[in-house]
Design a protein around this motif. Sequence first.
Motif, PDB file in Angstrom:
ATOM      1  N   ILE A 142       1.049  -1.106  -0.096  1.00  0.00           N
ATOM      2  CA  ILE A 142      -0.003   0.014  -0.006  1.00  0.00           C
ATOM      3  C   ILE A 142       1.047   1.392   0.109  1.00  0.00           C
ATOM      4  O   ILE A 142       0.690   2.280  -0.681  1.00  0.00           O
ATOM      5  CB  ILE A 142      -0.877  -0.062   1.177  1.00  0.00           C
ATOM      6  CG1 ILE A 142      -2.042  -1.156   1.068  1.00  0.00           C
ATOM      7  CG2 ILE A 142      -1.511   1.250   1.354  1.00  0.00           C
ATOM      8  CD1 ILE A 142      -2.909  -1.586   2.252  1.00  0.00           C
ATOM      9  N   LYS A 143       1.715   1.334   0.891  1.00  0.00           N
ATOM     10  CA  LYS A 143       2.662   2.375   1.085  1.00  0.00           C
ATOM     11  C   LYS A 143       3.630   2.564  -0.370  1.00  0.00           C
ATOM     12  O   LYS A 143       3.644   3.806  -0.843  1.00  0.00           O
ATOM     13  CB  LYS A 143       3.906   2.240   2.113  1.00  0.00           C
ATOM     14  CG  LYS A 143       3.086   2.516   3.433  1.00  0.00           C
ATOM     15  CD  LYS A 143       4.192   2.092   4.633  1.00  0.00           C
ATOM     16  CE  LYS A 143       3.596   2.250   5.775  1.00  0.00           C
ATOM     17  NZ  LYS A 143       4.169   1.762   6.875  1.00  0.00           N
ATOM     18  N   LEU A 144       4.178   1.549  -1.124  1.00  0.00           N
ATOM     19  CA  LEU A 144       4.553   1.820  -2.395  1.00  0.00           C
ATOM     20  C   LEU A 144       3.641   2.081  -3.435  1.00  0.00           C
ATOM     21  O   LEU A 144       4.040   3.274  -4.001  1.00  0.00           O
ATOM     22  CB  LEU A 144       5.214   0.417  -2.863  1.00  0.00           C
ATOM     23  CG  LEU A 144       5.852   0.211  -4.142  1.00  0.00           C
ATOM     24  CD1 LEU A 144       6.874   1.284  -4.273  1.00  0.00           C
ATOM     25  CD2 LEU A 144       6.549  -1.069  -4.453  1.00  0.00           C
ATOM     26  N   ALA A 145       2.667   1.696  -3.540  1.00  0.00           N
ATOM     27  CA  ALA A 145       1.467   2.214  -4.519  1.00  0.00           C
ATOM     28  C   ALA A 145       1.321   3.821  -4.292  1.00  0.00           C
ATOM     29  O   ALA A 145       1.231   4.563  -5.198  1.00  0.00           O
ATOM     30  CB  ALA A 145       0.107   1.542  -4.231  1.00  0.00           C
ATOM     31  N   GLU A 146       1.094   4.171  -2.792  1.00  0.00           N
ATOM     32  CA  GLU A 146       1.116   5.508  -2.566  1.00  0.00           C
ATOM     33  C   GLU A 146       2.331   6.302  -3.143  1.00  0.00           C
ATOM     34  O   GLU A 146       2.007   7.493  -3.570  1.00  0.00           O
ATOM     35  CB  GLU A 146       0.655   5.688  -1.346  1.00  0.00           C
ATOM     36  CG  GLU A 146      -0.838   5.103  -1.041  1.00  0.00           C
ATOM     37  CD  GLU A 146      -1.123   4.948   0.543  1.00  0.00           C
ATOM     38  OE1 GLU A 146      -0.293   5.382   1.441  1.00  0.00           O
ATOM     39  OE2 GLU A 146      -2.554   4.914   0.953  1.00  0.00           O
ATOM     40  N   ARG A 147       3.354   5.854  -2.921  1.00  0.00           N
ATOM     41  CA  ARG A 147       4.746   6.572  -3.303  1.00  0.00           C
ATOM     42  C   ARG A 147       4.696   6.767  -4.763  1.00  0.00           C
ATOM     43  O   ARG A 147       5.364   7.545  -5.465  1.00  0.00           O
ATOM     44  CB  ARG A 147       5.738   5.957  -2.657  1.00  0.00           C
ATOM     45  CG  ARG A 147       6.184   6.130  -1.270  1.00  0.00           C
ATOM     46  CD  ARG A 147       7.485   5.732  -0.798  1.00  0.00           C
ATOM     47  NE  ARG A 147       7.871   4.263  -1.128  1.00  0.00           N
ATOM     48  CZ  ARG A 147       7.793   3.401  -0.120  1.00  0.00           C
ATOM     49  NH1 ARG A 147       6.944   3.558   0.995  1.00  0.00           N
ATOM     50  NH2 ARG A 147       8.013   2.142  -0.498  1.00  0.00           N
ATOM     51  N   LEU A 148       4.145   5.685  -5.487  1.00  0.00           N
ATOM     52  CA  LEU A 148       4.120   5.482  -6.924  1.00  0.00           C
ATOM     53  C   LEU A 148       3.101   6.783  -7.632  1.00  0.00           C
ATOM     54  O   LEU A 148       2.989   7.065  -8.614  1.00  0.00           O
ATOM     55  CB  LEU A 148       3.754   4.381  -7.423  1.00  0.00           C
ATOM     56  CG  LEU A 148       4.843   3.404  -7.361  1.00  0.00           C
ATOM     57  CD1 LEU A 148       4.339   1.967  -7.778  1.00  0.00           C
ATOM     58  CD2 LEU A 148       6.117   3.606  -8.162  1.00  0.00           C
ATOM     59  N   GLY A 149       2.259   7.162  -6.327  1.00  0.00           N
ATOM     60  CA  GLY A 149       1.111   8.429  -6.815  1.00  0.00           C
ATOM     61  C   GLY A 149      -0.113   7.592  -7.211  1.00  0.00           C
ATOM     62  O   GLY A 149      -1.052   8.487  -7.510  1.00  0.00           O
ATOM     63  N   ALA A 150      -0.240   6.436  -6.986  1.00  0.00           N
ATOM     64  CA  ALA A 150      -1.540   5.647  -7.074  1.00  0.00           C
ATOM     65  C   ALA A 150      -2.517   6.078  -6.090  1.00  0.00           C
ATOM     66  O   ALA A 150      -2.057   6.349  -4.833  1.00  0.00           O
ATOM     67  CB  ALA A 150      -1.617   4.196  -7.264  1.00  0.00           C
ATOM     68  N   LYS A 151      -3.811   5.799  -6.503  1.00  0.00           N
ATOM     69  CA  LYS A 151      -4.817   6.438  -5.747  1.00  0.00           C
ATOM     70  C   LYS A 151      -5.787   5.293  -5.317  1.00  0.00           C
ATOM     71  O   LYS A 151      -6.148   4.614  -6.507  1.00  0.00           O
ATOM     72  CB  LYS A 151      -5.416   7.718  -6.133  1.00  0.00           C
ATOM     73  CG  LYS A 151      -4.788   9.002  -6.215  1.00  0.00           C
ATOM     74  CD  LYS A 151      -4.313   9.482  -5.011  1.00  0.00           C
ATOM     75  CE  LYS A 151      -3.413  10.949  -5.291  1.00  0.00           C
ATOM     76  NZ  LYS A 151      -2.568  11.057  -4.309  1.00  0.00           N
ATOM     77  N   LEU A 152      -6.247   5.158  -4.184  1.00  0.00           N
ATOM     78  CA  LEU A 152      -7.190   4.160  -3.879  1.00  0.00           C
ATOM     79  C   LEU A 152      -8.602   4.619  -4.686  1.00  0.00           C
ATOM     80  O   LEU A 152      -8.922   5.446  -4.803  1.00  0.00           O
ATOM     81  CB  LEU A 152      -7.449   4.062  -2.577  1.00  0.00           C
ATOM     82  CG  LEU A 152      -8.570   3.126  -1.983  1.00  0.00           C
ATOM     83  CD1 LEU A 152      -8.189   1.612  -2.124  1.00  0.00           C
ATOM     84  CD2 LEU A 152      -8.887   3.283  -0.352  1.00  0.00           C
ATOM     85  N   ASP A 153      -9.131   3.421  -5.353  1.00  0.00           N
ATOM     86  CA  ASP A 153     -10.262   3.643  -6.214  1.00  0.00           C
ATOM     87  C   ASP A 153     -11.175   2.476  -5.782  1.00  0.00           C
ATOM     88  O   ASP A 153     -11.240   1.549  -6.116  1.00  0.00           O
ATOM     89  CB  ASP A 153      -9.982   3.183  -7.763  1.00  0.00           C
ATOM     90  CG  ASP A 153     -11.292   3.586  -8.741  1.00  0.00           C
ATOM     91  OD1 ASP A 153     -12.299   3.608  -8.154  1.00  0.00           O
ATOM     92  OD2 ASP A 153     -10.851   3.434 -10.016  1.00  0.00           O
ATOM     93  N   ALA A 154     -11.925   2.995  -4.712  1.00  0.00           N
ATOM     94  CA  ALA A 154     -13.082   2.150  -4.063  1.00  0.00           C
ATOM     95  C   ALA A 154     -14.360   1.764  -4.790  1.00  0.00           C
ATOM     96  O   ALA A 154     -14.851   0.747  -4.549  1.00  0.00           O
ATOM     97  CB  ALA A 154     -13.520   2.918  -2.830  1.00  0.00           C
ATOM     98  N   ASN A 155     -14.322   2.307  -6.055  1.00  0.00           N
ATOM     99  CA  ASN A 155     -15.315   1.963  -6.987  1.00  0.00           C
ATOM    100  C   ASN A 155     -14.819   1.045  -7.960  1.00  0.00           C
ATOM    101  O   ASN A 155     -15.739   0.489  -8.823  1.00  0.00           O
ATOM    102  CB  ASN A 155     -16.058   3.209  -7.649  1.00  0.00           C
ATOM    103  CG  ASN A 155     -16.722   4.128  -6.267  1.00  0.00           C
ATOM    104  OD1 ASN A 155     -17.321   3.568  -5.468  1.00  0.00           O
ATOM    105  ND2 ASN A 155     -16.439   5.416  -6.445  1.00  0.00           N
ATOM    106  N   ALA A 156     -13.589   0.708  -8.143  1.00  0.00           N
ATOM    107  CA  ALA A 156     -13.194  -0.148  -9.219  1.00  0.00           C
ATOM    108  C   ALA A 156     -13.828  -1.604  -8.974  1.00  0.00           C
ATOM    109  O   ALA A 156     -13.799  -1.943  -7.870  1.00  0.00           O
ATOM    110  CB  ALA A 156     -11.655  -0.125  -9.191  1.00  0.00           C
ATOM    111  N   PRO A 157     -13.830  -2.181 -10.128  1.00  0.00           N
ATOM    112  CA  PRO A 157     -14.425  -3.527 -10.044  1.00  0.00           C
ATOM    113  C   PRO A 157     -13.213  -4.567  -9.558  1.00  0.00           C
ATOM    114  O   PRO A 157     -12.139  -4.285  -9.817  1.00  0.00           O
ATOM    115  CB  PRO A 157     -14.673  -3.865 -11.566  1.00  0.00           C
ATOM    116  CG  PRO A 157     -13.905  -3.143 -12.393  1.00  0.00           C
ATOM    117  CD  PRO A 157     -13.894  -1.833 -11.421  1.00  0.00           C
ATOM    118  N   LYS A 158     -13.624  -5.624  -8.847  1.00  0.00           N
ATOM    119  CA  LYS A 158     -12.490  -6.421  -8.276  1.00  0.00           C
ATOM    120  C   LYS A 158     -12.362  -7.592  -9.003  1.00  0.00           C
ATOM    121  O   LYS A 158     -13.308  -7.954  -9.698  1.00  0.00           O
ATOM    122  CB  LYS A 158     -13.102  -6.830  -6.803  1.00  0.00           C
ATOM    123  CG  LYS A 158     -13.142  -5.711  -5.676  1.00  0.00           C
ATOM    124  CD  LYS A 158     -13.253  -6.230  -4.445  1.00  0.00           C
ATOM    125  CE  LYS A 158     -13.267  -5.133  -3.128  1.00  0.00           C
ATOM    126  NZ  LYS A 158     -12.955  -3.780  -3.337  1.00  0.00           N
TER     127      LYS A 158
END
Length: 176
Positions: A142-158
């Motif tokens: 999670i920390k790496l994704a955030e350091r990469l600039g990625a944002k949590l997308d709660a509405n994305a299909p799983k």
Amino acid sequence: MSVVFQTPTLETERLILRPPKPSDAPTFMAFYATERSQYTGGPKTARRAWDFFGTEIGHWVMNGFGMFVVTLKGDDTPLGIVGHWYPHGWAEKEVGWVLFDAAHEGKGIAREAAEACVAYAYDTLGWDTVVSYIAPENDASIKLAERLGAKLDANAPKPESSGPCLIYRHPIPEAA
């Protein structure tokens, strides 16, 4: 009968990201025998890990892209796998990462490799979006994704059969 396919090799400042090869199987299998693999479908028996390693290679053949084995320049020892993943049942194309040994964490290896793979997805593969599926308990990813600039997308299909996961969406790099 032989199947011939081309796989690219990516190079960063410190790393070589190359296609998997048969000699990588023991390292891959050893990782999947440990609890460290819990966020990527493990632990697995030796047979299941070997089968999954075959899936990694087959993914390249079937999709024309896949996970790269990450090595340091000048040393072909596999440190992990980072790259492009879109198996049957996945809702979206993913860039994922795994370092096989905790000793390699905190050195920017996964970040450097993942940045190269996100850029490759947008610039070369022509993807219009990139996600990373992450287990909710996997704080390091999670920390790496955030350091990469990625944002949590709660509405994305799983993805199908993934179990609980968080979906982080990566921004399009400025060079894309």
